[in-house]
Design a protein around this motif. Sequence first.
Motif, PDB file in Angstrom:
ATOM      1  N   LEU B  72       0.849  -1.281  -0.101  1.00  0.00           N
ATOM      2  CA  LEU B  72       0.270   0.278  -0.196  1.00  0.00           C
ATOM      3  C   LEU B  72       0.641   1.085  -0.325  1.00  0.00           C
ATOM      4  N   LYS B  85      -6.813   3.661  -1.064  1.00  0.00           N
ATOM      5  CA  LYS B  85      -7.009   4.393   0.116  1.00  0.00           C
ATOM      6  C   LYS B  85      -6.110   3.547   1.650  1.00  0.00           C
ATOM      7  N   CYS B  88      -7.807   1.333   7.793  1.00  0.00           N
ATOM      8  CA  CYS B  88      -7.284   1.135   8.865  1.00  0.00           C
ATOM      9  C   CYS B  88      -5.663   1.089   8.997  1.00  0.00           C
ATOM     10  N   ASP B  89      -5.148   0.749   7.882  1.00  0.00           N
ATOM     11  CA  ASP B  89      -3.717   0.298   7.825  1.00  0.00           C
ATOM     12  C   ASP B  89      -3.759  -1.603   8.812  1.00  0.00           C
ATOM     13  N   GLY B  91      -5.805  -4.265   7.345  1.00  0.00           N
ATOM     14  CA  GLY B  91      -7.196  -5.220   7.070  1.00  0.00           C
ATOM     15  C   GLY B  91      -7.665  -5.470   7.166  1.00  0.00           C
ATOM     16  N   GLN B  92      -8.938  -4.582   8.206  1.00  0.00           N
ATOM     17  CA  GLN B  92      -9.981  -4.764   8.186  1.00  0.00           C
ATOM     18  C   GLN B  92     -10.921  -3.953   8.161  1.00  0.00           C
ATOM     19  N   CYS B  93     -10.562  -2.825   6.601  1.00  0.00           N
ATOM     20  CA  CYS B  93     -11.458  -2.056   6.003  1.00  0.00           C
ATOM     21  C   CYS B  93     -11.789  -1.937   4.590  1.00  0.00           C
ATOM     22  N   CYS B  96      -7.818  -0.167   1.531  1.00  0.00           N
ATOM     23  CA  CYS B  96      -6.655  -0.492   0.425  1.00  0.00           C
ATOM     24  C   CYS B  96      -6.580  -1.660  -1.146  1.00  0.00           C
TER      25      CYS B  96
END
Lengths: 328, 203
Positions: B72, B85, B88-89, B91-93, B96
Amino acid sequence: MKQFQYVRPTEAGLAINALLKDSGAKFVAGGTNLLDLMKRGIEAPERLVDINRLPLKEITKNDQGFNIGALTLNSSLAEHKDIRKDLPLLSQALLAGASAQLRNMATVGGNLLQRTRCPYFYDTSMPCNKRLPGSGCGALKGFNRMHAIFGASEHCIAVNPSDMNVALSALDAIVQLSGPKGKRNIPIQDFHRLPGDRPELDSVIGKNELITGISIPTSALKHVHYLKIRDRSSYAFALVSVAAALDLEGTTIRWASLAMGGVAHKPWRLTEVETFLAGQQISAGLFQEAGTLAMRGAKAYEHNEFKLKLAPLSIGHALSIASGLVKA
Amino acid sequence: MAKEKTSKASRRNFLKQSTLITVAAMAPPVALKAAEEQWDERLASAIENVPLNIEVNGSVHQAKIDPRVTLLDFLREHLQLTGTKKGCDYGQCGACTVHVDGQRINSCLSLAVMNDGRKVTTIEGLADGAELHPMQAAFIKHDGLQCGYCTPGQIMSAVACIREGHADSDEEIREFMSGNICRCGAYPNIVAAIREVKGGSKV
Ligand SMILES: Cc1cc2nc3c(=O)[nH]c(=O)nc-3n(C[C@H](O)[C@H](O)[C@H](O)COP(=O)(O)OP(=O)(O)OC[C@H]3O[C@@H](n4cnc5c(N)ncnc54)[C@H](O)[C@@H]3O)c2cc1C
Ligand code: FES
Ligand code: FES
């Protein structure tokens, strides 16, 4: 994230050597658990050994059953034609885990070894014997809604978060390890540990061992269901899950295999209930009794008492669906 | 200071012991030289940066990068492809989401160097010149967004969802799109857009 050296061996022997030579080295497969923990400073390997180029991605089938390479993706395994046909329980459990994107990254080996999701393990300002041995267990008297009701100790009440492991437990899978001293095979039930006074150890894997794959024996248990109860309908860890598998002759249970997730530090196999079910006629009443029997020895904490009700109901429901008594 | 010394010593140790693996993975002459000679910062940076060959939206990129850089961050900070985008960075949203060799993944939980030799497609690579990808057009038609922050991830995920064969019903779409969170709650319109593209009707 702390700095690390990055190596990418192409043979299992070289990968094992890389760990042997550096006590601060760690394997990375999909990275979906390890990188998360490295970003938070919970894991800080000095050397990352990327094992993705090792030839451990095959799924093969023979008379005895399946052999599945450790680097098989969770998505490829769940969607595999023969797995869906012969081991639908495993496919269902995998598809109940994480998201489509994560399943395209997560591997079988990494899933077996994923760490707990206990919030005290994740919060480095809190005590946690699993993260920092001797610091205490924040969850014991803290917010322990997600925590264990079986097999916990005063040192740790965390649970194993994996869905795949629960299905593998009910299917009597064998974990294949390779290390500096050679190869060994460990039944899944003996692979993960209870916390006792060493909660930092999730499993019995040796420091320098590589999971090369798993094998799953051919199963006569054709009537199966994986039930996962969570706070939202998808993309959340289990509060309680049940892997139910039955061998039926008409409405008579020849044999049953049952395991629970979200309730212990390891997938929780219910052998006593299995014996109880064998030879009986399927019925709602029987499955309710099975749920009650499964709760023997359960112990709740302040915020997870609901699991004492949820777990037996889930067992009853999973068995009802598996046996065809009710529709999914 | 003392800590600094130990880490340098152990790094030198590492280089001496593991030339085989290191050579396979990194630029060989530099690594061998470093193992033989005294430690030196110039070599340190040469060794810590790892070569990366990666194809992004059809162009090949060669770089030497810090192995800590996620795919990312590589796309956004090194290639300035900011369409993908960071939500969260962790893995939760799903913000990316990109395709690697055609498969959707969360680029925040993959190191760029782990994708060496792979082909990446981002939202910038989806349109055919000035012509939008049908999924992009359908998102516009159905208002599949409000603030738009989750949208590149939603669209990349949606394209893969259909390709995987997981868009046969609204229920299935919702389940297989659950890795993409939308804080604005545009879900019904997102499902409508995917349903339409799957149905193959004109968008
Ligand atoms: C937002 C989110 C939601 C999730 N939801 C779920 C869920 O609902 N259910 C569920 O079951 N899981 C869930 N997961 C967890 C996910 O399944 C795991 O992160 C994944 O399975 C780990 O696999 P990996 O290959 O990415 O492991 P990695 O992160 O690469 O590795 C994990 C650990 O295993 C070790 N390791 C990896 N491969 C080997 C090997 N072959 N030999 C020895 N050691 C090895 C690594 O050193 C590391 O310690 C979720 C994850 C995220 C981020
Ligand atoms: S930024 Fe990657 S999943 Fe949220
Ligand atoms: S449109 Fe705003 S987060 Fe989805």
